[in-house]
Structure formats: C-alpha cells, structure tokens
Design a protein around this motif. Structure first.
Motif, PDB file in Angstrom:
ATOM      1  N   LEU A  66       0.824  -1.209   0.000  1.00  9.48           N
ATOM      2  CA  LEU A  66       0.000   0.000   0.000  1.00  9.48           C
ATOM      3  C   LEU A  66       0.857   1.258   0.000  1.00  9.48           C
ATOM      4  O   LEU A  66       0.510   2.256  -0.649  1.00  9.48           O
ATOM      5  N   GLU A  67       1.970   1.218   0.708  1.00 14.20           N
ATOM      6  CA  GLU A  67       2.847   2.394   0.772  1.00 14.20           C
ATOM      7  C   GLU A  67       3.570   2.619  -0.551  1.00 14.20           C
ATOM      8  O   GLU A  67       3.676   3.755  -1.034  1.00 14.20           O
ATOM      9  N   GLU A  68       4.065   1.547  -1.139  1.00 17.37           N
ATOM     10  CA  GLU A  68       4.859   1.685  -2.365  1.00 17.37           C
ATOM     11  C   GLU A  68       4.002   1.947  -3.596  1.00 17.37           C
ATOM     12  O   GLU A  68       4.505   2.421  -4.616  1.00 17.37           O
ATOM     13  N   HIS A  69       2.707   1.659  -3.514  1.00 15.76           N
ATOM     14  CA  HIS A  69       1.840   1.826  -4.682  1.00 15.76           C
ATOM     15  C   HIS A  69       0.640   2.715  -4.361  1.00 15.76           C
ATOM     16  O   HIS A  69      -0.422   2.562  -4.991  1.00 15.76           O
ATOM     17  N   GLU A  70       0.831   3.634  -3.449  1.00 15.73           N
ATOM     18  CA  GLU A  70      -0.262   4.539  -3.097  1.00 15.73           C
ATOM     19  C   GLU A  70      -0.783   5.268  -4.334  1.00 15.73           C
ATOM     20  O   GLU A  70      -1.998   5.354  -4.557  1.00 15.73           O
ATOM     21  N   CYS A  71       0.106   5.787  -5.145  1.00 13.13           N
ATOM     22  CA  CYS A  71      -0.308   6.535  -6.345  1.00 13.13           C
ATOM     23  C   CYS A  71      -1.068   5.642  -7.324  1.00 13.13           C
ATOM     24  O   CYS A  71      -2.007   6.103  -7.986  1.00 13.13           O
ATOM     25  N   ASP A  72      -0.679   4.378  -7.425  1.00 16.64           N
ATOM     26  CA  ASP A  72      -1.381   3.463  -8.321  1.00 16.64           C
ATOM     27  C   ASP A  72      -2.813   3.210  -7.841  1.00 16.64           C
ATOM     28  O   ASP A  72      -3.751   3.152  -8.648  1.00 16.64           O
ATOM     29  N   PHE A  73      -2.986   3.062  -6.528  1.00 14.07           N
ATOM     30  CA  PHE A  73      -4.338   2.862  -5.993  1.00 14.07           C
ATOM     31  C   PHE A  73      -5.182   4.114  -6.185  1.00 14.07           C
ATOM     32  O   PHE A  73      -6.369   4.025  -6.532  1.00 14.07           O
ATOM     33  N   VAL A  74      -4.595   5.274  -5.957  1.00 17.53           N
ATOM     34  CA  VAL A  74      -5.318   6.531  -6.172  1.00 17.53           C
ATOM     35  C   VAL A  74      -5.758   6.637  -7.628  1.00 17.53           C
ATOM     36  O   VAL A  74      -6.903   7.005  -7.931  1.00 17.53           O
ATOM     37  N   PHE A  86      -8.064  12.175  -1.574  1.00 20.56           N
ATOM     38  CA  PHE A  86      -8.302  12.293  -0.126  1.00 20.56           C
ATOM     39  C   PHE A  86      -9.134  11.115   0.374  1.00 20.56           C
ATOM     40  O   PHE A  86      -8.799  10.480   1.379  1.00 20.56           O
ATOM     41  N   GLU A  87     -10.232  10.817  -0.323  1.00 15.01           N
ATOM     42  CA  GLU A  87     -11.110   9.729   0.101  1.00 15.01           C
ATOM     43  C   GLU A  87     -10.430   8.371  -0.053  1.00 15.01           C
ATOM     44  O   GLU A  87     -10.600   7.482   0.788  1.00 15.01           O
ATOM     45  N   THR A  88      -9.661   8.186  -1.123  1.00 12.37           N
ATOM     46  CA  THR A  88      -8.967   6.912  -1.332  1.00 12.37           C
ATOM     47  C   THR A  88      -8.001   6.625  -0.192  1.00 12.37           C
ATOM     48  O   THR A  88      -7.975   5.522   0.363  1.00 12.37           O
ATOM     49  N   ILE A  89      -7.208   7.614   0.161  1.00 12.83           N
ATOM     50  CA  ILE A  89      -6.214   7.402   1.212  1.00 12.83           C
ATOM     51  C   ILE A  89      -6.889   7.215   2.563  1.00 12.83           C
ATOM     52  O   ILE A  89      -6.539   6.311   3.330  1.00 12.83           O
ATOM     53  N   LEU A  90      -7.909   8.032   2.847  1.00 12.28           N
ATOM     54  CA  LEU A  90      -8.526   7.999   4.173  1.00 12.28           C
ATOM     55  C   LEU A  90      -9.396   6.768   4.378  1.00 12.28           C
ATOM     56  O   LEU A  90      -9.302   6.093   5.409  1.00 12.28           O
ATOM     57  N   LEU A  95      -7.174   2.690   6.271  1.00 14.18           N
ATOM     58  CA  LEU A  95      -7.965   1.697   7.003  1.00 14.18           C
ATOM     59  C   LEU A  95      -7.302   0.324   6.952  1.00 14.18           C
ATOM     60  O   LEU A  95      -7.180  -0.366   7.972  1.00 14.18           O
ATOM     61  N   VAL A  96      -6.866  -0.074   5.763  1.00 16.94           N
ATOM     62  CA  VAL A  96      -6.225  -1.388   5.620  1.00 16.94           C
ATOM     63  C   VAL A  96      -4.881  -1.406   6.357  1.00 16.94           C
ATOM     64  O   VAL A  96      -4.554  -2.384   7.059  1.00 16.94           O
ATOM     65  N   LYS A  97      -4.099  -0.343   6.217  1.00 15.33           N
ATOM     66  CA  LYS A  97      -2.797  -0.286   6.898  1.00 15.33           C
ATOM     67  C   LYS A  97      -2.966  -0.368   8.404  1.00 15.33           C
ATOM     68  O   LYS A  97      -2.210  -1.075   9.095  1.00 15.33           O
ATOM     69  N   ASN A  98      -3.953   0.345   8.951  1.00 13.82           N
ATOM     70  CA  ASN A  98      -4.185   0.290  10.396  1.00 13.82           C
ATOM     71  C   ASN A  98      -4.550  -1.118  10.847  1.00 13.82           C
ATOM     72  O   ASN A  98      -4.109  -1.580  11.906  1.00 13.82           O
ATOM     73  N   SER A 145     -16.316  -0.065  -2.139  1.00  9.13           N
ATOM     74  CA  SER A 145     -15.047   0.116  -1.414  1.00  9.13           C
ATOM     75  C   SER A 145     -14.137  -1.042  -1.790  1.00  9.13           C
ATOM     76  O   SER A 145     -13.878  -1.937  -0.980  1.00  9.13           O
ATOM     77  N   PRO A 146     -13.646  -1.069  -3.010  1.00  5.17           N
ATOM     78  CA  PRO A 146     -13.024  -2.290  -3.548  1.00  5.17           C
ATOM     79  C   PRO A 146     -11.715  -2.691  -2.900  1.00  5.17           C
ATOM     80  O   PRO A 146     -11.374  -3.872  -2.894  1.00  5.17           O
ATOM     81  N   VAL A 147     -10.970  -1.737  -2.340  1.00  2.80           N
ATOM     82  CA  VAL A 147      -9.702  -2.091  -1.699  1.00  2.80           C
ATOM     83  C   VAL A 147      -9.946  -2.609  -0.291  1.00  2.80           C
ATOM     84  O   VAL A 147      -9.525  -3.715   0.070  1.00  2.80           O
TER      85      VAL A 147
END
Length: 501
Positions: A66-74, A86-90, A95-98, A145-147
């Motif tokens: 998730l950290e290395e591909h944050e931009c890809d998920f966004v 903003f919504e994708t990250i939050l 949520l998944v990282k936590n 919320s696919p991720v």
C-alpha cells in the motif's frame, strides 16, 4: 523475524504478465479456480502458514504494498469511481494499513492459547482454547469500497494463518487489475490468489468447498452465496447492504449534524454500504435541517458539484440508471437532481415530501440521494425503524443522552453511532457486521482473527488420579453419582467453579 522472499526478476515478470494497469484483466473461469484451490490447499496442508514469522511477513508485505503503490491505488480508484485522492487514502488505504499494523502488534497475544476455568473434576488438568486456522478461505469484495472490502478481511485471514482466494468486484476493473498484479508480487504465490469472476459465477466457485466464505455486497447476491456455501457446510460471514436510518432530534446542533450527515451520505458519490440511507427528522427541525444540508452541499462541492474535484461518479451505467430512476419517481427535489448519463454523473440530491411507499424507500440507495422524512416524536421514529428489516447501521443525532440511549437500546442493527456517521465501521477495536437481513458475523481487529479461526477446546489430562475418576465407571451407584454431581456443579456462593484442591 524472517522476511518474505526477495523480488527476483522472474517473479516480477510473472506478476507483470498477469496484467498491466489499464489493460483488461483476464477473467478467471471456474475450472481455473479449481487449480488455484488445489494449490492453496497443498500449501496449507504443508503447514506453510502456521508460523508466526510467516504471518508477520505477509502482513508487513500488505503494508509495504500500500505504501509503495499509493499513487497506483489513487489512480485506479480515480478511474473506476472518480474517487478523490483524499477519500482513497482515508477510507481505503489507511484503514487497511491500520488493520495490518494492529494485527502485527497483537498477533503473538492472539495466537497464544487461552486458559479457562476448571471445576473440581479437572482441577489438576489444563483447560485451554487454541485458535487454529480454518484452511483456504474465499473473500469476495464489493465495488463501492473495492480495496478495503478485499484487504481488511485478508488481513484477518493472514493473521489467523489461512490461505486465501480473493475475488474483487468486476465493476471496478482498474482496481481489480491492480490487485491482480500486485498481490502475487508481495504475498506468497501459493497461499494467496486473486481471481476475477463474473457475479453469476460466484456461487459455482463457492461450491468448491472453502473453509470459510466472506462476502460483502448486496442482500440478493448474499443470499445466493449463503445458499451455495450451505451445500458444502462452509461457514459464511455476510456484510450486506440495507437501508440505514438516521434520526435527527429537535434537540441537536443542526449545523454540525448537517455537516456530518452530508459528508457521510455524499462521499464516494453516495456509494457506500454504511452511509445514512434516509433521515427521520422531527417535524420542528425539518426546514432548518434541509436548509443546513443545502448550505453544506454548497460548502463541500460548490455551486456546480460536477466541477468539484472532491465529488465522485457512479461506478457504471447500470447503477447510474438504477439510481436515476428511483430518484425521478420519489418525493420532491429540494436541491440537486441533475444527471448526465455520458459522465455517469448524478448531482448530490436532497429529497423532501418522501413517503414510505416511494421507490426510494423500497430499495437500497447506492448513490448520491438523501430522502428526508418527518416524524412527530421519538416513539414514532423508533416504531418506523423497527418496522423495517434490521439495518447494518443506525444513526442518531441528539444532545439529549436519553434520546440516544433509547434509539440504541430499542432498535436492533449491526452497529450504532450517535452524533456522527460511518466512523463505527472503521474502528479497528470495534467488531463490525450485520444482523438479520443485514448479514451475519463480524470483523475488524481481533474479531477478524476470530472469524477466520476455529476456537478448539482442549483438555490436557494425564492418567494419574484414577482413584477419583473411577467414580464415573459402571456399575453405577447413587453414592458415586452424588460425589460426581458435587464435584462438577457451580457453587452458588462463589458464582464460580468449586475448588478444594
């Protein structure tokens, strides 16, 4: 702690061959799923997932992905849902990282056997509960919320020591492609697999006899999944959509209430299983509330939400058409109502003069429409909620703690939140799930671990002290029965088990 295998060029090439972002992801056919299932079962039976180090390495790999591909998920969620960064990250990535980090911090404690109370007849024995992995589990995500609906359950499955097959929604093609490409690179290739199935193929794959099926989505498909799982006695967790009521009392901070409801209903263009589905407001505050909601929409998205970078789009034309049709056939538009089919755009809409028979009150709203109904008092609101199927969430806004207590205790739902919305479904320490028509089972944090574990009862005995246990053997005598009864029953005085040794 051992680290996951390093990313060799060959492994990277294999994962890249599956799909490149933007290409169409190849559909997985049920026969291919049989092969993946066999591979996962072989890996599980080889005890590959049992060690704590393996589980920790996989959980840390999820975080790293998730950290290395944050931009890809966004980018992927932007293409699928026009979802703001903003919504994708939050609401997706953090949520998944936590969840993964919480599992990493607590895994050792969760894996330890739990000792339980003993009675007189087992005083010298060891009584404990061991959490053992179920085996190969099937996780079916949803498009809104696919991720997080794929990866939060996956975190629980990994922590509990299972292998998993993940099926993201076919509606969010770019996000599915990304998961299909990345998961084989970061996670163990024999234990974890991503497949792409058409909705109609899901029941056939469920019948492959998984050890647990975890489904998030609509009620109709959830019923089909549960029926297919029942044929192989596979346990299921169902997180199902429904009509989540939101009561607004005459005693509340209208401005804050309107802000929180507007955010919850219209983020992700209203495509959420946990958003407030309709408002039940006290007659005395309806006019002020509707005006405050209008002001919030203007503040959040401007005079033309279509131009706002903070506002999403419907996932596809099917859901666009469905939402547009029930919008046009229900109530009176107080604000919004504009639609552009070519862009799958529906403006954030407030409906008034809505009645219970209206189409919008008969179906789940997975779009940016908020009906406002009125009630004369709290009793009428509670009666209205209790006439409906049990929802996934109930929300109540009031400055009166007695009102909050009554709504919470006199209605039944999967979850409850006062003076805010959605947050109860995001907290790692709270179980989240449905009840009745809104599903069964729960997850998040320790509850995810328990969902994907079998809590095995274990009694560790020796062959000593036969001078006591002989009392249970035939030929039976009343004296022996009296002694055994005394040794095995609860003490009324201590409210615990009798102990004399």
């Amino acid at each position: 702690m051992s680290s996951p295998p390093s990313a060799s060029p060959t492994r990277w090439f294999k994962s890249m061959r599956r799909t490149r972002l933007g290409e169409q992801c190849l559909k997985t056919y049920p026969l291919e799923c049989v092969d993946l299932m066999k591979r996962a079962k072989v890996a599980f039976q080889a005890r590959r997932t049992l060690e704590e180090d393996f589980r920790l390495a996989q959980l840390e790999a999820v975080v790293r992905m998730l950290e290395e591909h944050e931009c890809d998920f966004v980018d992927a969620l932007g293409r699928d849902l026009h979802k703001p960064r903003f919504e994708t990250i939050l609401s997706e990535l953090i949520l998944v990282k936590n969840e993964a980090l919480y599992a990493v911090s607590n895994l050792k404690k969760w894996m330890q056997p739990q000792h339980v109370e003993r009675n007189l007849s087992t005083t010298l024995d060891e009584c404990l509960v061991v959490s053992e992995p179920l085996g190969v589990v099937f996780i079916i995500g949803t498009w809104c919320s696919p991720v997080q609906t794929c990866l939060v359950p996956l975190v629980g499955a990994i922590a509990a020591g299972n292998c998993a097959i993940i099926s993201p929604s076919e509606c969010t093609a770019h996000t599915t492609e990304l998961l299909h490409r990345l998961i084989p690179f970061y996670l163990d290739n024999e234990c974890f697999h991503v497949i792409l199935l058409a909705t109609n193929d899901l029941p056939e794959v469920v019948e492959l006899k998984f050890d647990h099926v975890f489904y998030t989505g609509n009620r109709e498909e959830g019923i089909r999944i549960a029926q297919a799982a029942a044929r192989t006695l596979a346990p299921v967790t169902l997180i199902l959509g429904g009509k989540n009521p939101c009561y607004v009392d005459q005693h509340c901070d209208i401005a804050t209430t309107a802000q929180r409801i507007t955010w919850a209903r219209f983020h992700n263009a209203g495509q959420s299983l946990v958003a407030p589905d309709y408002i039940l407001c006290h007659t005395d505050v309806k006019a002020r509330l509707v005006q405050a909601l209008k002001c919030c929409l203007m503040q959040f998205y401007g005079s033309d939400p279509r131009e706002s970078r903070s506002y999403g789009r419907m996932v596809n034309l099917e859901f666009f058409t469905r939402t547009r049709d029930i919008l046009w056939r229900s109530g009176k538009v107080a604000v919004g109502g504009q639609v552009i089919e070519a862009e799958k755009y529906i403006a954030p809409t407030i409906l008034t003069e809505v009645t219970e028979p209206d189409p919008i009150m008969q179906k789940d709203i997975l779009g940016p429409v908020l009906p406002v109904l009125t009630v004369n008092d709290l009793d009428e609101a509670i009666d209205f909620i209790n006439k409906q199927e049990k929802p996934l969430c109930v929300y109540a806004y009031s400055s009166d703690s007695k009102v909050i207590t009554r709504i919470m205790s006199e209605t039944s739902s999967g979850s409850f939140c006062s003076n805010d919305s959605i947050l109860q479904s995001l907290m790692v320490a709270l179980p989240f799930g449905g009840v009745g028509a809104s599903g069964m089972g729960s997850y998040h944090g320790r509850n995810s671990f328990d969902t994907f574990s079998h809590r095995k009862s274990c009694l560790i005995r020796s062959t000593r002290f036969e001078c006591v246990t002989y009392l249970r053997y035939p030929p039976y005598e009343d004296r022996n029965l009296s002694l055994m009864t005394w040794a095995s029953t609860l003490s009324h005085r201590s409210q615990g088990w009798c102990h004399i040794l």
